[in-house]
Design a protein around this motif. Structure first.
Motif, short mmCIF file in Angstrom:
data_model
loop_
_atom_site.label_atom_id
_atom_site.label_comp_id
_atom_site.label_asym_id
_atom_site.label_seq_id
_atom_site.Cartn_x
_atom_site.Cartn_y
_atom_site.Cartn_z
N LEU A 262 6.33 -4.81 28.54
CA LEU A 262 6.29 -6.00 29.39
C LEU A 262 5.05 -6.83 29.11
CD1 LEU A 262 7.51 -4.60 32.83
CD2 LEU A 262 8.60 -6.41 31.50
N LYS A 265 5.64 -8.66 25.89
CA LYS A 265 6.95 -9.32 25.85
C LYS A 265 6.93 -10.64 25.09
CE LYS A 265 10.45 -11.23 29.00
NZ LYS A 265 10.20 -12.66 28.73
N PHE A 275 14.84 -4.69 26.08
CA PHE A 275 14.42 -3.82 27.17
C PHE A 275 15.51 -2.82 27.56
CE2 PHE A 275 11.07 -6.93 27.59
CZ PHE A 275 9.99 -6.15 27.98
N LEU A 326 13.22 -4.11 36.85
CA LEU A 326 13.37 -5.05 35.73
C LEU A 326 14.32 -6.19 36.07
CD1 LEU A 326 13.45 -2.56 32.71
CD2 LEU A 326 11.60 -4.09 33.37
N ILE A 331 14.14 -9.55 33.86
CA ILE A 331 14.40 -9.07 32.49
C ILE A 331 15.90 -8.95 32.23
CG2 ILE A 331 14.10 -7.14 30.89
CD1 ILE A 331 11.56 -8.75 31.37
#
Length: 332
Positions: A262, A265, A275, A326, A331
Motif C-alpha cells: 500500500l 502503491k 492486490f 481494502l 483498492i
C-alpha cells in the motif's frame, strides 16, 4: 461499510464453505481417506498444473506485465524467508520444529486458495495477475522450502545425502511444469503475433475446451479435499509453536506484506488485481505441500500438519477482515 462487508463475504465465503463441506462430508463418512488421498494426488498432479497453465496462457501480452508487481511479490517472499530464519531460530532450538515454522512464515497456500481468491476478488483480471505471479511464486516457494528443510530438519545426515534427489523433485514439480509450459506456449503465441501467423491454441477447440473444463473442476475439488483432510487434534506439546506459527502467518505476514505494498502503491503502479494477487501470496494459510515436504525431509511433520489446519481456520476470519479494509480504502 455495509458494501465492504458484503463484498468481502461474497469473495471469501464461497471458498470457506467448500472447505467446510469437505470437512462435513468426511465426518459423515462420505469422503474416505483413500478417496481424499487420490483426490489430493489428482489435484496436485493434474488439475492444478492445468489451471496454472490456463491462467498463464490467458495473459494478453508478456510486455504488459507489471515487472514491479512481480518483483515486489517475489522479493517480499525472500525477505520473509530470511526474517523467518532469524525469528524461528530465536523462538526454538529444535531444528525439526524450526523447519516447519520457517515454512509457515513464507509459504502460502497460493495455488489452492490464493489463485481462486484473486479471481473471486477481481474477476478475470485478478486470475490473470495471479497467473503471472504463479510463474515466479510457485518455483520460489518450492526452492525455498527445499533450502529450509535441508538446513533445518531432524535427520540432517540423511537429508544431505538426498539433496540431488530433492532438487530433481523440485524441477519435476507438476505446479512448476504447469506454469513453465504456460509461459512457453505464451511465448510461442507472441512469436506468432509478431510474424503474422494467425494460429492460436484456442483454435484447437476440442483441446482448449477440455483444458478449460479440467480447470473448472480444480478449485472446488481442491478445496473440498483440503477440508476433508483437516484433523483437529489437541497436541499439547506443540501448543506454543502452533499459536506462534498461526499468528505470524495470518496476522504479521499479511500486515507487513500488504501494508508495504500500500505504501508503494503509486510508485509501483499497483491496482486492484495486483492486490488481489498479493492477498493470495501473503494472507492465505500455510501450503498443504509444506506438511508433505516436512514429512519427507525429516522436519516436524505433526507440527507442519497442525499449522496447515489452524492457519486455514484462522485465515477464514483474517482474510475477511483484510478484504473488508481494502474495500473500504478503495483498492477493490
Amino acid at each position: 461499510m455495509t458494501d465492504a462487508f458484503l463484498f468481502a463475504a461474497e469473495a471469501v465465503l464461497p471458498i470457506v464453505l467448500l472447505i467446510v463441506l469437505g470437512y462435513v462430508l468426511k465426518r459423515r463418512g462420505m469422503l474416505t481417506k483413500p478417496f481424499l488421498d487420490v483426490g489430493n494426488k489428482l489435484t496436485f498432479r493434474v488439475l492444478l498444473p492445468v489451471m496454472l497453465f490456463c491462467n498463464v496462457y490467458k495473459i494478453d501480452r508478456l510486455s504488459d506485465v507489471n515487472v514491479a508487481f512481480v518483483l515486489y511479490g517475489i522479493g517480499a517472499v525472500i525477505i520473509l524467508f530470511l526474517a523467518a530464519i532469524a525469528v524461528c531460530c530465536a523462538f526454538t532450538k529444535d531444528n525439526a520444529k524450526r523447519g516447519s515454522l520457517i515454512q509457515s512464515v513464507f509459504r502460502s497456500n497460493y495455488a489452492i486458495i490464493g489463485i481462486p481468491l484473486a479471481a473471486s476478488l477481481f474477476g478475470d483480471k485478478g486470475a490473470a495477475a495471479a497467473g503471472v505471479m504463479s510463474a515466479f511464486c510457485v518455483p520460489t516457494f518450492n526452492i525455498l522450502g527445499v533450502i529450509t528443510l535441508v538446513i533445518f530438519n531432524g535427520n540432517e545426515e540423511k537429508q544431505k545425502a538426498d539433496i540431488k534427489k530433492i532438487f530433481l523433485g523440485v524441477v519435476k514439480n507438476p505446479l512448476i511444469i504447469g506454469t513453465v509450459t504456460g509461459l512457453a506456449v505464451l511465448g510461442i503465441r507472441e512469436i506468432f503475433v509478431k510474424t503474422g501467423i494467425s494460429f492460436r491454441l484456442s483454435d484447437v477447440t476440442v483441446l482448449f475446451k477440455t483444458l478449460e473444463n479440467i480447470k473448472s473442476i480444480c478449485t472446488p475439488l481442491a478445496l473440498i479435499v483440503l477440508g476433508g483432510k483437516f484433523e483437529f487434534s489437541a497436541v499439547s506439546r506443540l501448543r506454543r509453536e502452533i499459536i506462534f506459527g498461526t499468528l505470524v502467518r495470518t496476522v504479521a505476514v499479511p500486515v507487513i506484506g500488504l501494508g508495504t505494498a500500500l505504501l508503494l502503491k503509486n510508485t509501483m503502479s499497483l491496482s486492484g488485481e495486483h492486490f488481489a494477487t498479493y492477498m493470495g501470496v501473503f494472507a492465505t494459510p500455510v501450503a498443504v505441500a509444506s506438511a508433505i515436504m516436512a514429512k519427507e525431509m525429516g522436519a516436524d511433520d505433526e507440527l507442519a500438519g497442525q499449522l496447515v489446519v489452524w492457519t486455514s481456520l484462522v485465515s477464514t476470519v483474517t482474510i475477511f477482515i483484510y478484504v473488508t479494509v481494502l474495500r473500504i480504502i478503495g483498492i477493490f
